[in-house]
Design an enzyme around this catalytic site. Sequence first.
Site, short mmCIF file in Angstrom:
data_model
loop_
_atom_site.label_atom_id
_atom_site.label_comp_id
_atom_site.label_asym_id
_atom_site.label_seq_id
_atom_site.Cartn_x
_atom_site.Cartn_y
_atom_site.Cartn_z
N ARG A 1 0.15 -1.46 0.02
CA ARG A 1 0.01 -0.20 -0.14
C ARG A 1 0.72 1.31 0.02
O ARG A 1 2.08 1.30 0.57
CB ARG A 1 -0.62 -0.08 0.88
CG ARG A 1 -0.46 -0.10 2.65
CD ARG A 1 -1.03 -0.31 3.39
NE ARG A 1 -0.31 -0.63 5.21
CZ ARG A 1 -0.82 0.45 5.73
NH1 ARG A 1 -0.80 1.54 5.94
NH2 ARG A 1 -0.15 -0.67 6.64
N CYS B 1 5.47 9.92 1.82
CA CYS B 1 6.51 10.71 0.54
C CYS B 1 5.71 10.05 -0.49
O CYS B 1 4.97 11.14 -1.17
CB CYS B 1 7.08 9.77 -0.27
SG CYS B 1 6.78 7.80 -0.63
N TRP C 1 8.38 22.02 -42.00
CA TRP C 1 8.64 23.36 -40.82
C TRP C 1 6.92 22.87 -39.72
O TRP C 1 7.20 23.44 -38.66
CB TRP C 1 8.86 24.38 -40.86
CG TRP C 1 9.35 25.26 -40.13
CD1 TRP C 1 10.48 26.15 -39.28
CD2 TRP C 1 7.90 26.17 -38.41
NE1 TRP C 1 9.90 26.34 -38.10
CE2 TRP C 1 8.56 26.71 -37.94
CE3 TRP C 1 6.74 25.92 -39.00
CZ2 TRP C 1 7.80 26.71 -36.87
CZ3 TRP C 1 5.93 26.89 -37.52
CH2 TRP C 1 6.65 27.18 -36.92
N TYR D 1 6.92 21.73 -36.34
CA TYR D 1 6.37 22.26 -34.74
C TYR D 1 5.35 21.88 -34.62
O TYR D 1 5.08 21.64 -33.21
CB TYR D 1 6.84 23.66 -35.86
CG TYR D 1 6.27 24.25 -34.47
CD1 TYR D 1 6.98 25.15 -33.83
CD2 TYR D 1 4.72 25.66 -34.26
CE1 TYR D 1 6.75 25.63 -32.34
CE2 TYR D 1 4.92 26.51 -33.36
CZ TYR D 1 5.82 26.82 -32.38
OH TYR D 1 5.71 27.69 -31.04
N ASP E 1 14.22 25.80 -40.41
CA ASP E 1 14.35 27.10 -39.81
C ASP E 1 14.87 28.54 -39.13
O ASP E 1 16.64 28.52 -39.35
CB ASP E 1 13.90 26.88 -37.72
CG ASP E 1 13.50 27.73 -36.94
OD1 ASP E 1 12.39 28.14 -36.82
OD2 ASP E 1 14.52 28.84 -35.85
#
Length: 484
Positions: free
Chosen positions: A63, A68, A422, A426, A442
Amino acid sequence: MPASPSDYYAALCARDRRFDGRFYVGVSTTRIYCRPVCAVRTPRFENCSFYPSAAAAEAHGFRPCLRCRPELAPGVAPIDAAGRYAAAAARLIDQGFLSGQSCEGLAQRLGISARHLRRVFADRYGVSPVGYAQSQRLLLAKRLLAETALPVTEIALAAGFGSLRRFNGLVRERYRLSPSELRRTAPAARAPHGGHGLHLRLAYRPPLDWAAMLSWLARRAIGGIEAVHGDQYVRSISLMHGGKRLDGWVGVRADASRHALSVEPSASLVPALPLVLARMRRLFDLDASPGDIAAVLGDLAAPRTGLRLPGAVSGFEGAARAVLEQQVSTSAAACLLKRLAERFGEPVPTPWPSVDRLFPAAAALACACDEDIAAIGIPRQRARALRLLAIEAAEGRLDLDDVIDVERGLARLQEIPGIGPWTAGYIAMRAWSWPDVFLCTDYVVRKRLPGMSPGAIDEHARRWSPWRSYAVFHLWASDAPPAP
């Protein structure tokens, strides 16, 4: 990743943040599992077992640690094909796909066989897709119990449980506590439900350059859709959940002391919280591993190791932005996108006067004519490209959110007149969060690598694989060419 149990244990003893979210440790004496950064006393080696996911640890009877909190661990960005299939399956599961469909339906959605899905999923997460889905629902519910004042019934529904009885039974079975007992063990600082009261944390691996991220987003912010107010990013958002459309807003701030972002969604988005959190993880690239990226990029990344790859809240929005950002300045593109939102976006109430509309839906642009779109101030050819993109997305022929075969996706995009290499690249970088795309044509990239042809630049960039998308962003942020 560590290669042996002793290596895992060494990372645990060091509380090395590089491995947070990459593995979990189960302790046989307590039957509790933890993150490798847990602050409790380190258990003895012979009492430890190691698992690739929280779901795998729970499948072996452990469990989650209440200190944490494994549900807050950062994710892991996959770069290999099998990992992409497993991660895409996990994203769909997180969004509730298996609540209404079978594992076979999930495999069909991904374009692979159910047997292959189970194999790659088990290799990555150490558990079946169904087992993973159950653990993720429980972990989300545990988080909501700890961090919000939402009623237990509302939490059960938001986490994807069909009934409160089933939810209560599973919590007791897995965690040996009732939902109310789990809530009592959590910190008391929970704001009331509604308005600005719902805050959830999303962890990341440091460093994260929040100032650079906000600066990037602010320069490209679409008026009416998104804005940066001080150290906070705010925006409107529309999601499909359970066959219904949910409209609302999200505000995000950095919590650097906890290596996390604080996400505040509107109350209207509570039914779709898993999807909201997944979109925010993608937008801010929270699954990135800065150390792994910096190790490959070397001197290029050294001045800015906290730079991330900004994503998109939806594939269609990311793709539409890419089309309108072609061959124009950043400010001009933002102006065009604002006009597009004003003309085709629907109004939505938010706490900020600067954010009052939704990004236009694909269906809205698909129904428009080229002249209407061009009226925002773009050439008719570009308006047609945007409309055709919207038609393909609205009619389901073009998937822009869960793309696995990136090469095929890039080719499919370039079949649309007006979308070239391009723009397609992107879109892959931002809308699909693909880490290994390089935009060799680019303008800024060519300026940073002077005297080289696009082919030579592409060859030069191979040294930065599989993190070439990050290399592009570092080149854009760079003041001078990197050392050859």
